[in-house]
Design an enzyme around this catalytic site. Structure first.
Site, PDB file in Angstrom:
ATOM      1  N   ASP A   1       5.378  30.822  10.898  1.00 45.54           N
ATOM      2  CA  ASP A   1       5.948  31.170   9.600  1.00 45.54           C
ATOM      3  C   ASP A   1       5.664  30.047   8.611  1.00 45.54           C
ATOM      4  OD1 ASP A   1       7.477  31.798   7.404  1.00 45.54           O
ATOM      5  OD2 ASP A   1       9.401  31.806   8.448  1.00 45.54           O
TER       6      ASP A   1
ATOM      7  N   GLU B   1      -7.783   1.800   4.396  1.00 47.10           N
ATOM      8  CA  GLU B   1      -7.053   0.641   4.919  1.00 47.10           C
ATOM      9  C   GLU B   1      -5.571   0.760   4.545  1.00 47.10           C
ATOM     10  OE1 GLU B   1     -10.407  -2.869   4.568  1.00 47.10           O
ATOM     11  OE2 GLU B   1      -9.176  -2.459   2.823  1.00 47.10           O
TER      12      GLU B   1
ATOM     13  N   GLU C   1      -1.835   0.006   4.463  1.00 45.12           N
ATOM     14  CA  GLU C   1      -0.884  -1.045   4.810  1.00 45.12           C
ATOM     15  C   GLU C   1       0.485  -0.422   5.072  1.00 45.12           C
ATOM     16  OE1 GLU C   1      -2.969  -4.517   2.038  1.00 45.12           O
ATOM     17  OE2 GLU C   1      -1.381  -3.243   1.215  1.00 45.12           O
TER      18      GLU C   1
ATOM     19  N   GLU D   1       0.046  -8.780   6.781  1.00 42.51           N
ATOM     20  CA  GLU D   1      -0.392  -8.720   5.394  1.00 42.51           C
ATOM     21  C   GLU D   1       0.426  -9.695   4.541  1.00 42.51           C
ATOM     22  OE1 GLU D   1      -2.321  -8.049   3.075  1.00 42.51           O
ATOM     23  OE2 GLU D   1      -3.873  -6.855   4.056  1.00 42.51           O
TER      24      GLU D   1
ATOM     25  N   GLU E   1      -1.355  -4.590   8.615  1.00 40.95           N
ATOM     26  CA  GLU E   1      -2.496  -3.690   8.468  1.00 40.95           C
ATOM     27  C   GLU E   1      -3.243  -3.615   9.781  1.00 40.95           C
ATOM     28  OE1 GLU E   1      -6.784  -3.701   6.248  1.00 40.95           O
ATOM     29  OE2 GLU E   1      -5.058  -4.167   4.978  1.00 40.95           O
TER      30      GLU E   1
ATOM     31  N   HIS F   1      -6.678   0.839   0.365  1.00 39.20           N
ATOM     32  CA  HIS F   1      -8.030   0.743  -0.159  1.00 39.20           C
ATOM     33  C   HIS F   1      -8.910   1.735   0.597  1.00 39.20           C
ATOM     34  CE1 HIS F   1      -6.936  -3.737  -1.058  1.00 39.20           C
ATOM     35  NE2 HIS F   1      -6.311  -2.886  -1.844  1.00 39.20           N
TER      36      HIS F   1
ATOM     37  N   ARG G   1     -11.458  -9.121  -6.924  1.00 40.08           N
ATOM     38  CA  ARG G   1     -10.491  -8.225  -6.301  1.00 40.08           C
ATOM     39  C   ARG G   1      -9.435  -7.718  -7.286  1.00 40.08           C
ATOM     40  NH1 ARG G   1     -10.415  -8.268  -0.511  1.00 40.08           N
ATOM     41  NH2 ARG G   1     -12.090  -9.576   0.286  1.00 40.08           N
TER      42      ARG G   1
ATOM     43  N   GLU H   1     -15.335   0.397  -2.611  1.00 41.64           N
ATOM     44  CA  GLU H   1     -13.944   0.339  -2.140  1.00 41.64           C
ATOM     45  C   GLU H   1     -13.030   0.620  -3.337  1.00 41.64           C
ATOM     46  OE1 GLU H   1     -10.756  -3.048  -0.536  1.00 41.64           O
ATOM     47  OE2 GLU H   1     -12.826  -3.574  -1.027  1.00 41.64           O
TER      48      GLU H   1
ATOM     49  N   ARG I   1      -9.452   0.789  -4.839  1.00 37.19           N
ATOM     50  CA  ARG I   1      -8.296  -0.002  -4.432  1.00 37.19           C
ATOM     51  C   ARG I   1      -6.950   0.497  -4.962  1.00 37.19           C
ATOM     52  NH1 ARG I   1      -9.703  -5.045  -2.505  1.00 37.19           N
ATOM     53  NH2 ARG I   1      -7.928  -6.124  -3.432  1.00 37.19           N
TER      54      ARG I   1
END
Length: 469
Positions: free
Chosen positions: A51, A130, A132, A213, A221, A270, A340, A358, A360
């Site tokens: 259902d 990735e 966390e 982390e 992580e 990321h 970064r 990547e 982020r």
């Protein structure tokens, strides 16, 4: 894996129960369990009826019959159940035409992969998220007419240095933003993460790395190997299941909530990604940081559609507690090989095969099937329309003069803003029938319920700010 191999797996492991699993719109795995005698080869062609009307954002009660179609390649043993249990990830099938249900996240991911092939641009999309997460000793909260409160308990937390514990306070703990990444005993979660990694390997998810982390109070992580879009989304759901159940077995609690702690880093996800064709990485080239023109156009598509993507990649009101300018959050819609602070980074890799981008700004509360598919669809739009992202940003974006900062677009600052952006910018998602307008409408309606509840709930910090005025 062939169906015959699954049946042999059942016999070899003396399986007692079979658990059919699927993912709802919000990204939470759901399940239904049958005795092993109910599993036969026909189950993989006829499916298991259920259902669907009770799943948030799905069908009404007038059209509730749906089918779970197990994927034999997903077969794995559950390491957490007392009785021997086989797990099977399922597609949700519409019984009227036996096609993937319009709002089933896994079916959307499969349609996305089919659309990629239909464009002729590529034949495979690889993803490597990735996510966390935090591991706490316990957490309590309440929300009712009398008020609201939340309390996080963590012996590892910086705020616990003055607490008294049975056996004494050992004093070794990461400070605020001090978790990346001293050896034990400051890192108190080594053994738990190792147990998680072993469980992941047992369930067919290869592990590359695990570590503490940045944040205090147990931010962690576990890095796992990239895979094709739908398979990597499957493995992300396995990772979440493993993390939460191993923590539970250790008497702790794990969360993928993006911003559970005030004043320390939040949890991101990321997402590494690349497009391939005929065994060749289309993102490898002679341009900036070894990227191809196709990769740059892909980045351009993600930047163009980032605000609409936020509704899917950052799908909760809590997501925007993390995405705040000026606090080292990836809010600037720019790309860079070294920086970064940019929301899109190009990792330095020695091999052309590993060339990728990547992204982020996503966080681990996202439904991985929807998030990966939406990111790919935005990137493909960039390729199809040759949307160049402009020059790379190699400056520290957290420390720009105001006039330069104003020129760089930013992600949304609230879920409400993101949902409005998605409502206006959705055509790139509906190409090839990957997402439908009806699905997007239902998603926006479901998420607006969360926005409304959040807006109507008095927050304790408001008493601090306004009570005595």
């Amino acid at each position: 894996m062939a169906v015959a191999d699954v049946m042999k797996m059942v016999k070899d492991n003396d399986v007692k129960f079979v658990d059919f699993r699927f993912t709802d719109t919000r990204g939470k795995e759901q399940h239904v369990t049958v005795p092993v005698k109910q599993l036969n080869e026909e189950k993989f062609t006829d499916g298991h009826a259920f259902d669907g009307s009770s799943i948030a954002g799905w069908k009404g009660i007038q059209a509730s019959d749906m089918i779970l179609m197990p994927d034999p390649d997903s077969a794995r043993m559950d390491p957490f159940m007392d009785e021997s249990t086989l797990l099977l990830t399922c597609d949700v099938i519409e019984p009227t035409d036996m096609k993937g249900y319009d709002r089933d996240p896994r079916s959307i991911a499969k349609r996305g992969e089919a659309y990629l092939k239909s464009t002729g641009i590529g034949d495979t999309a690889y993803f490597g998220p990735e996510p966390e997460f935090f591991i706490f000793d316990s957490v309590t909260w309440h929300t009712d007419m009398s008020g609201t409160s939340v309390k996080i308990n963590s012996e590892e937390a910086a705020w616990s240095s003055g607490e008294k514990y049975e056996g004494g306070n050992m004093g070794h703990r990461p400070g605020i933003k001090g978790g990346y990444f001293p050896v034990p005993p400051v890192d108190s979660l080594q053994d738990i993460r190792s147990a998680m990694c072993l469980a992941l390997e047992d369930m067919g998810v290869p592990v590359e790395v695990h570590h503490h982390e940045v944040a205090t109070a147990g931010q962690c992580e576990i890095g796992t190997v990239f895979n094709t879009l739908t398979r990597r989304a499957d493995q992300t759901q396995i990772l979440k299941y493993v993390v939460q159940n191993v923590a539970h077995a250790y008497g702790k609690t794990a969360t993928f909530m993006p911003k559970p702690i005030v004043g320390d880093n939040g949890s991101g996800m990321h997402v590494h990604q690349s497009i391939w064709k005929d065994g060749k990485n289309l993102f490898a080239g002679n341009g900036y940081a070894g990227l191809s023109e196709i990769a740059l156009y892909y980045i351009g598509g993600i930047i163009k559609h980032a605000k609409a993507l936020n509704a899917i990649t950052n799908p909760g009101t809590n997501s925007y507690k993390r995405l705040v300018p000026g606090f080292e959050a990836p809010v600037m819609l720019a790309y860079s090989a070294k920086n970064r602070s940019a929301s899109i980074r190009i990792p330095h890799v020695p091999s052309e095969k590993a060339r990728r981008i990547e992204v982020r700004f996503p966080d681990p509360s996202a439904n991985p099937y929807l998030a990966f598919t939406a990111l790919m669809m935005a990137g493909l739009d960039g390729i199809q329309n040759k949307i160049h992202p402009g020059d790379a940003a190699d400056k520290n974006l957290y420390d720009l003069p105001p006039e330069e900062e104003a020129k760089i677009p930013k992600v949304c600052h609230s879920l409400e803003m993101a949902l409005e952006a998605l409502d206006k910018d959705r055509e790139f998602l509906t190409r090839g029938g990957v997402f439908s307008d009806e699905m997007i409408d239902a998603y926006i309606e479901l998420k607006n319920e969360e926005v409304t509840r959040f807006r109507m709930t008095t927050h304790p910090v408001e008493f601090e700010m306004y009570y005595s005025l």
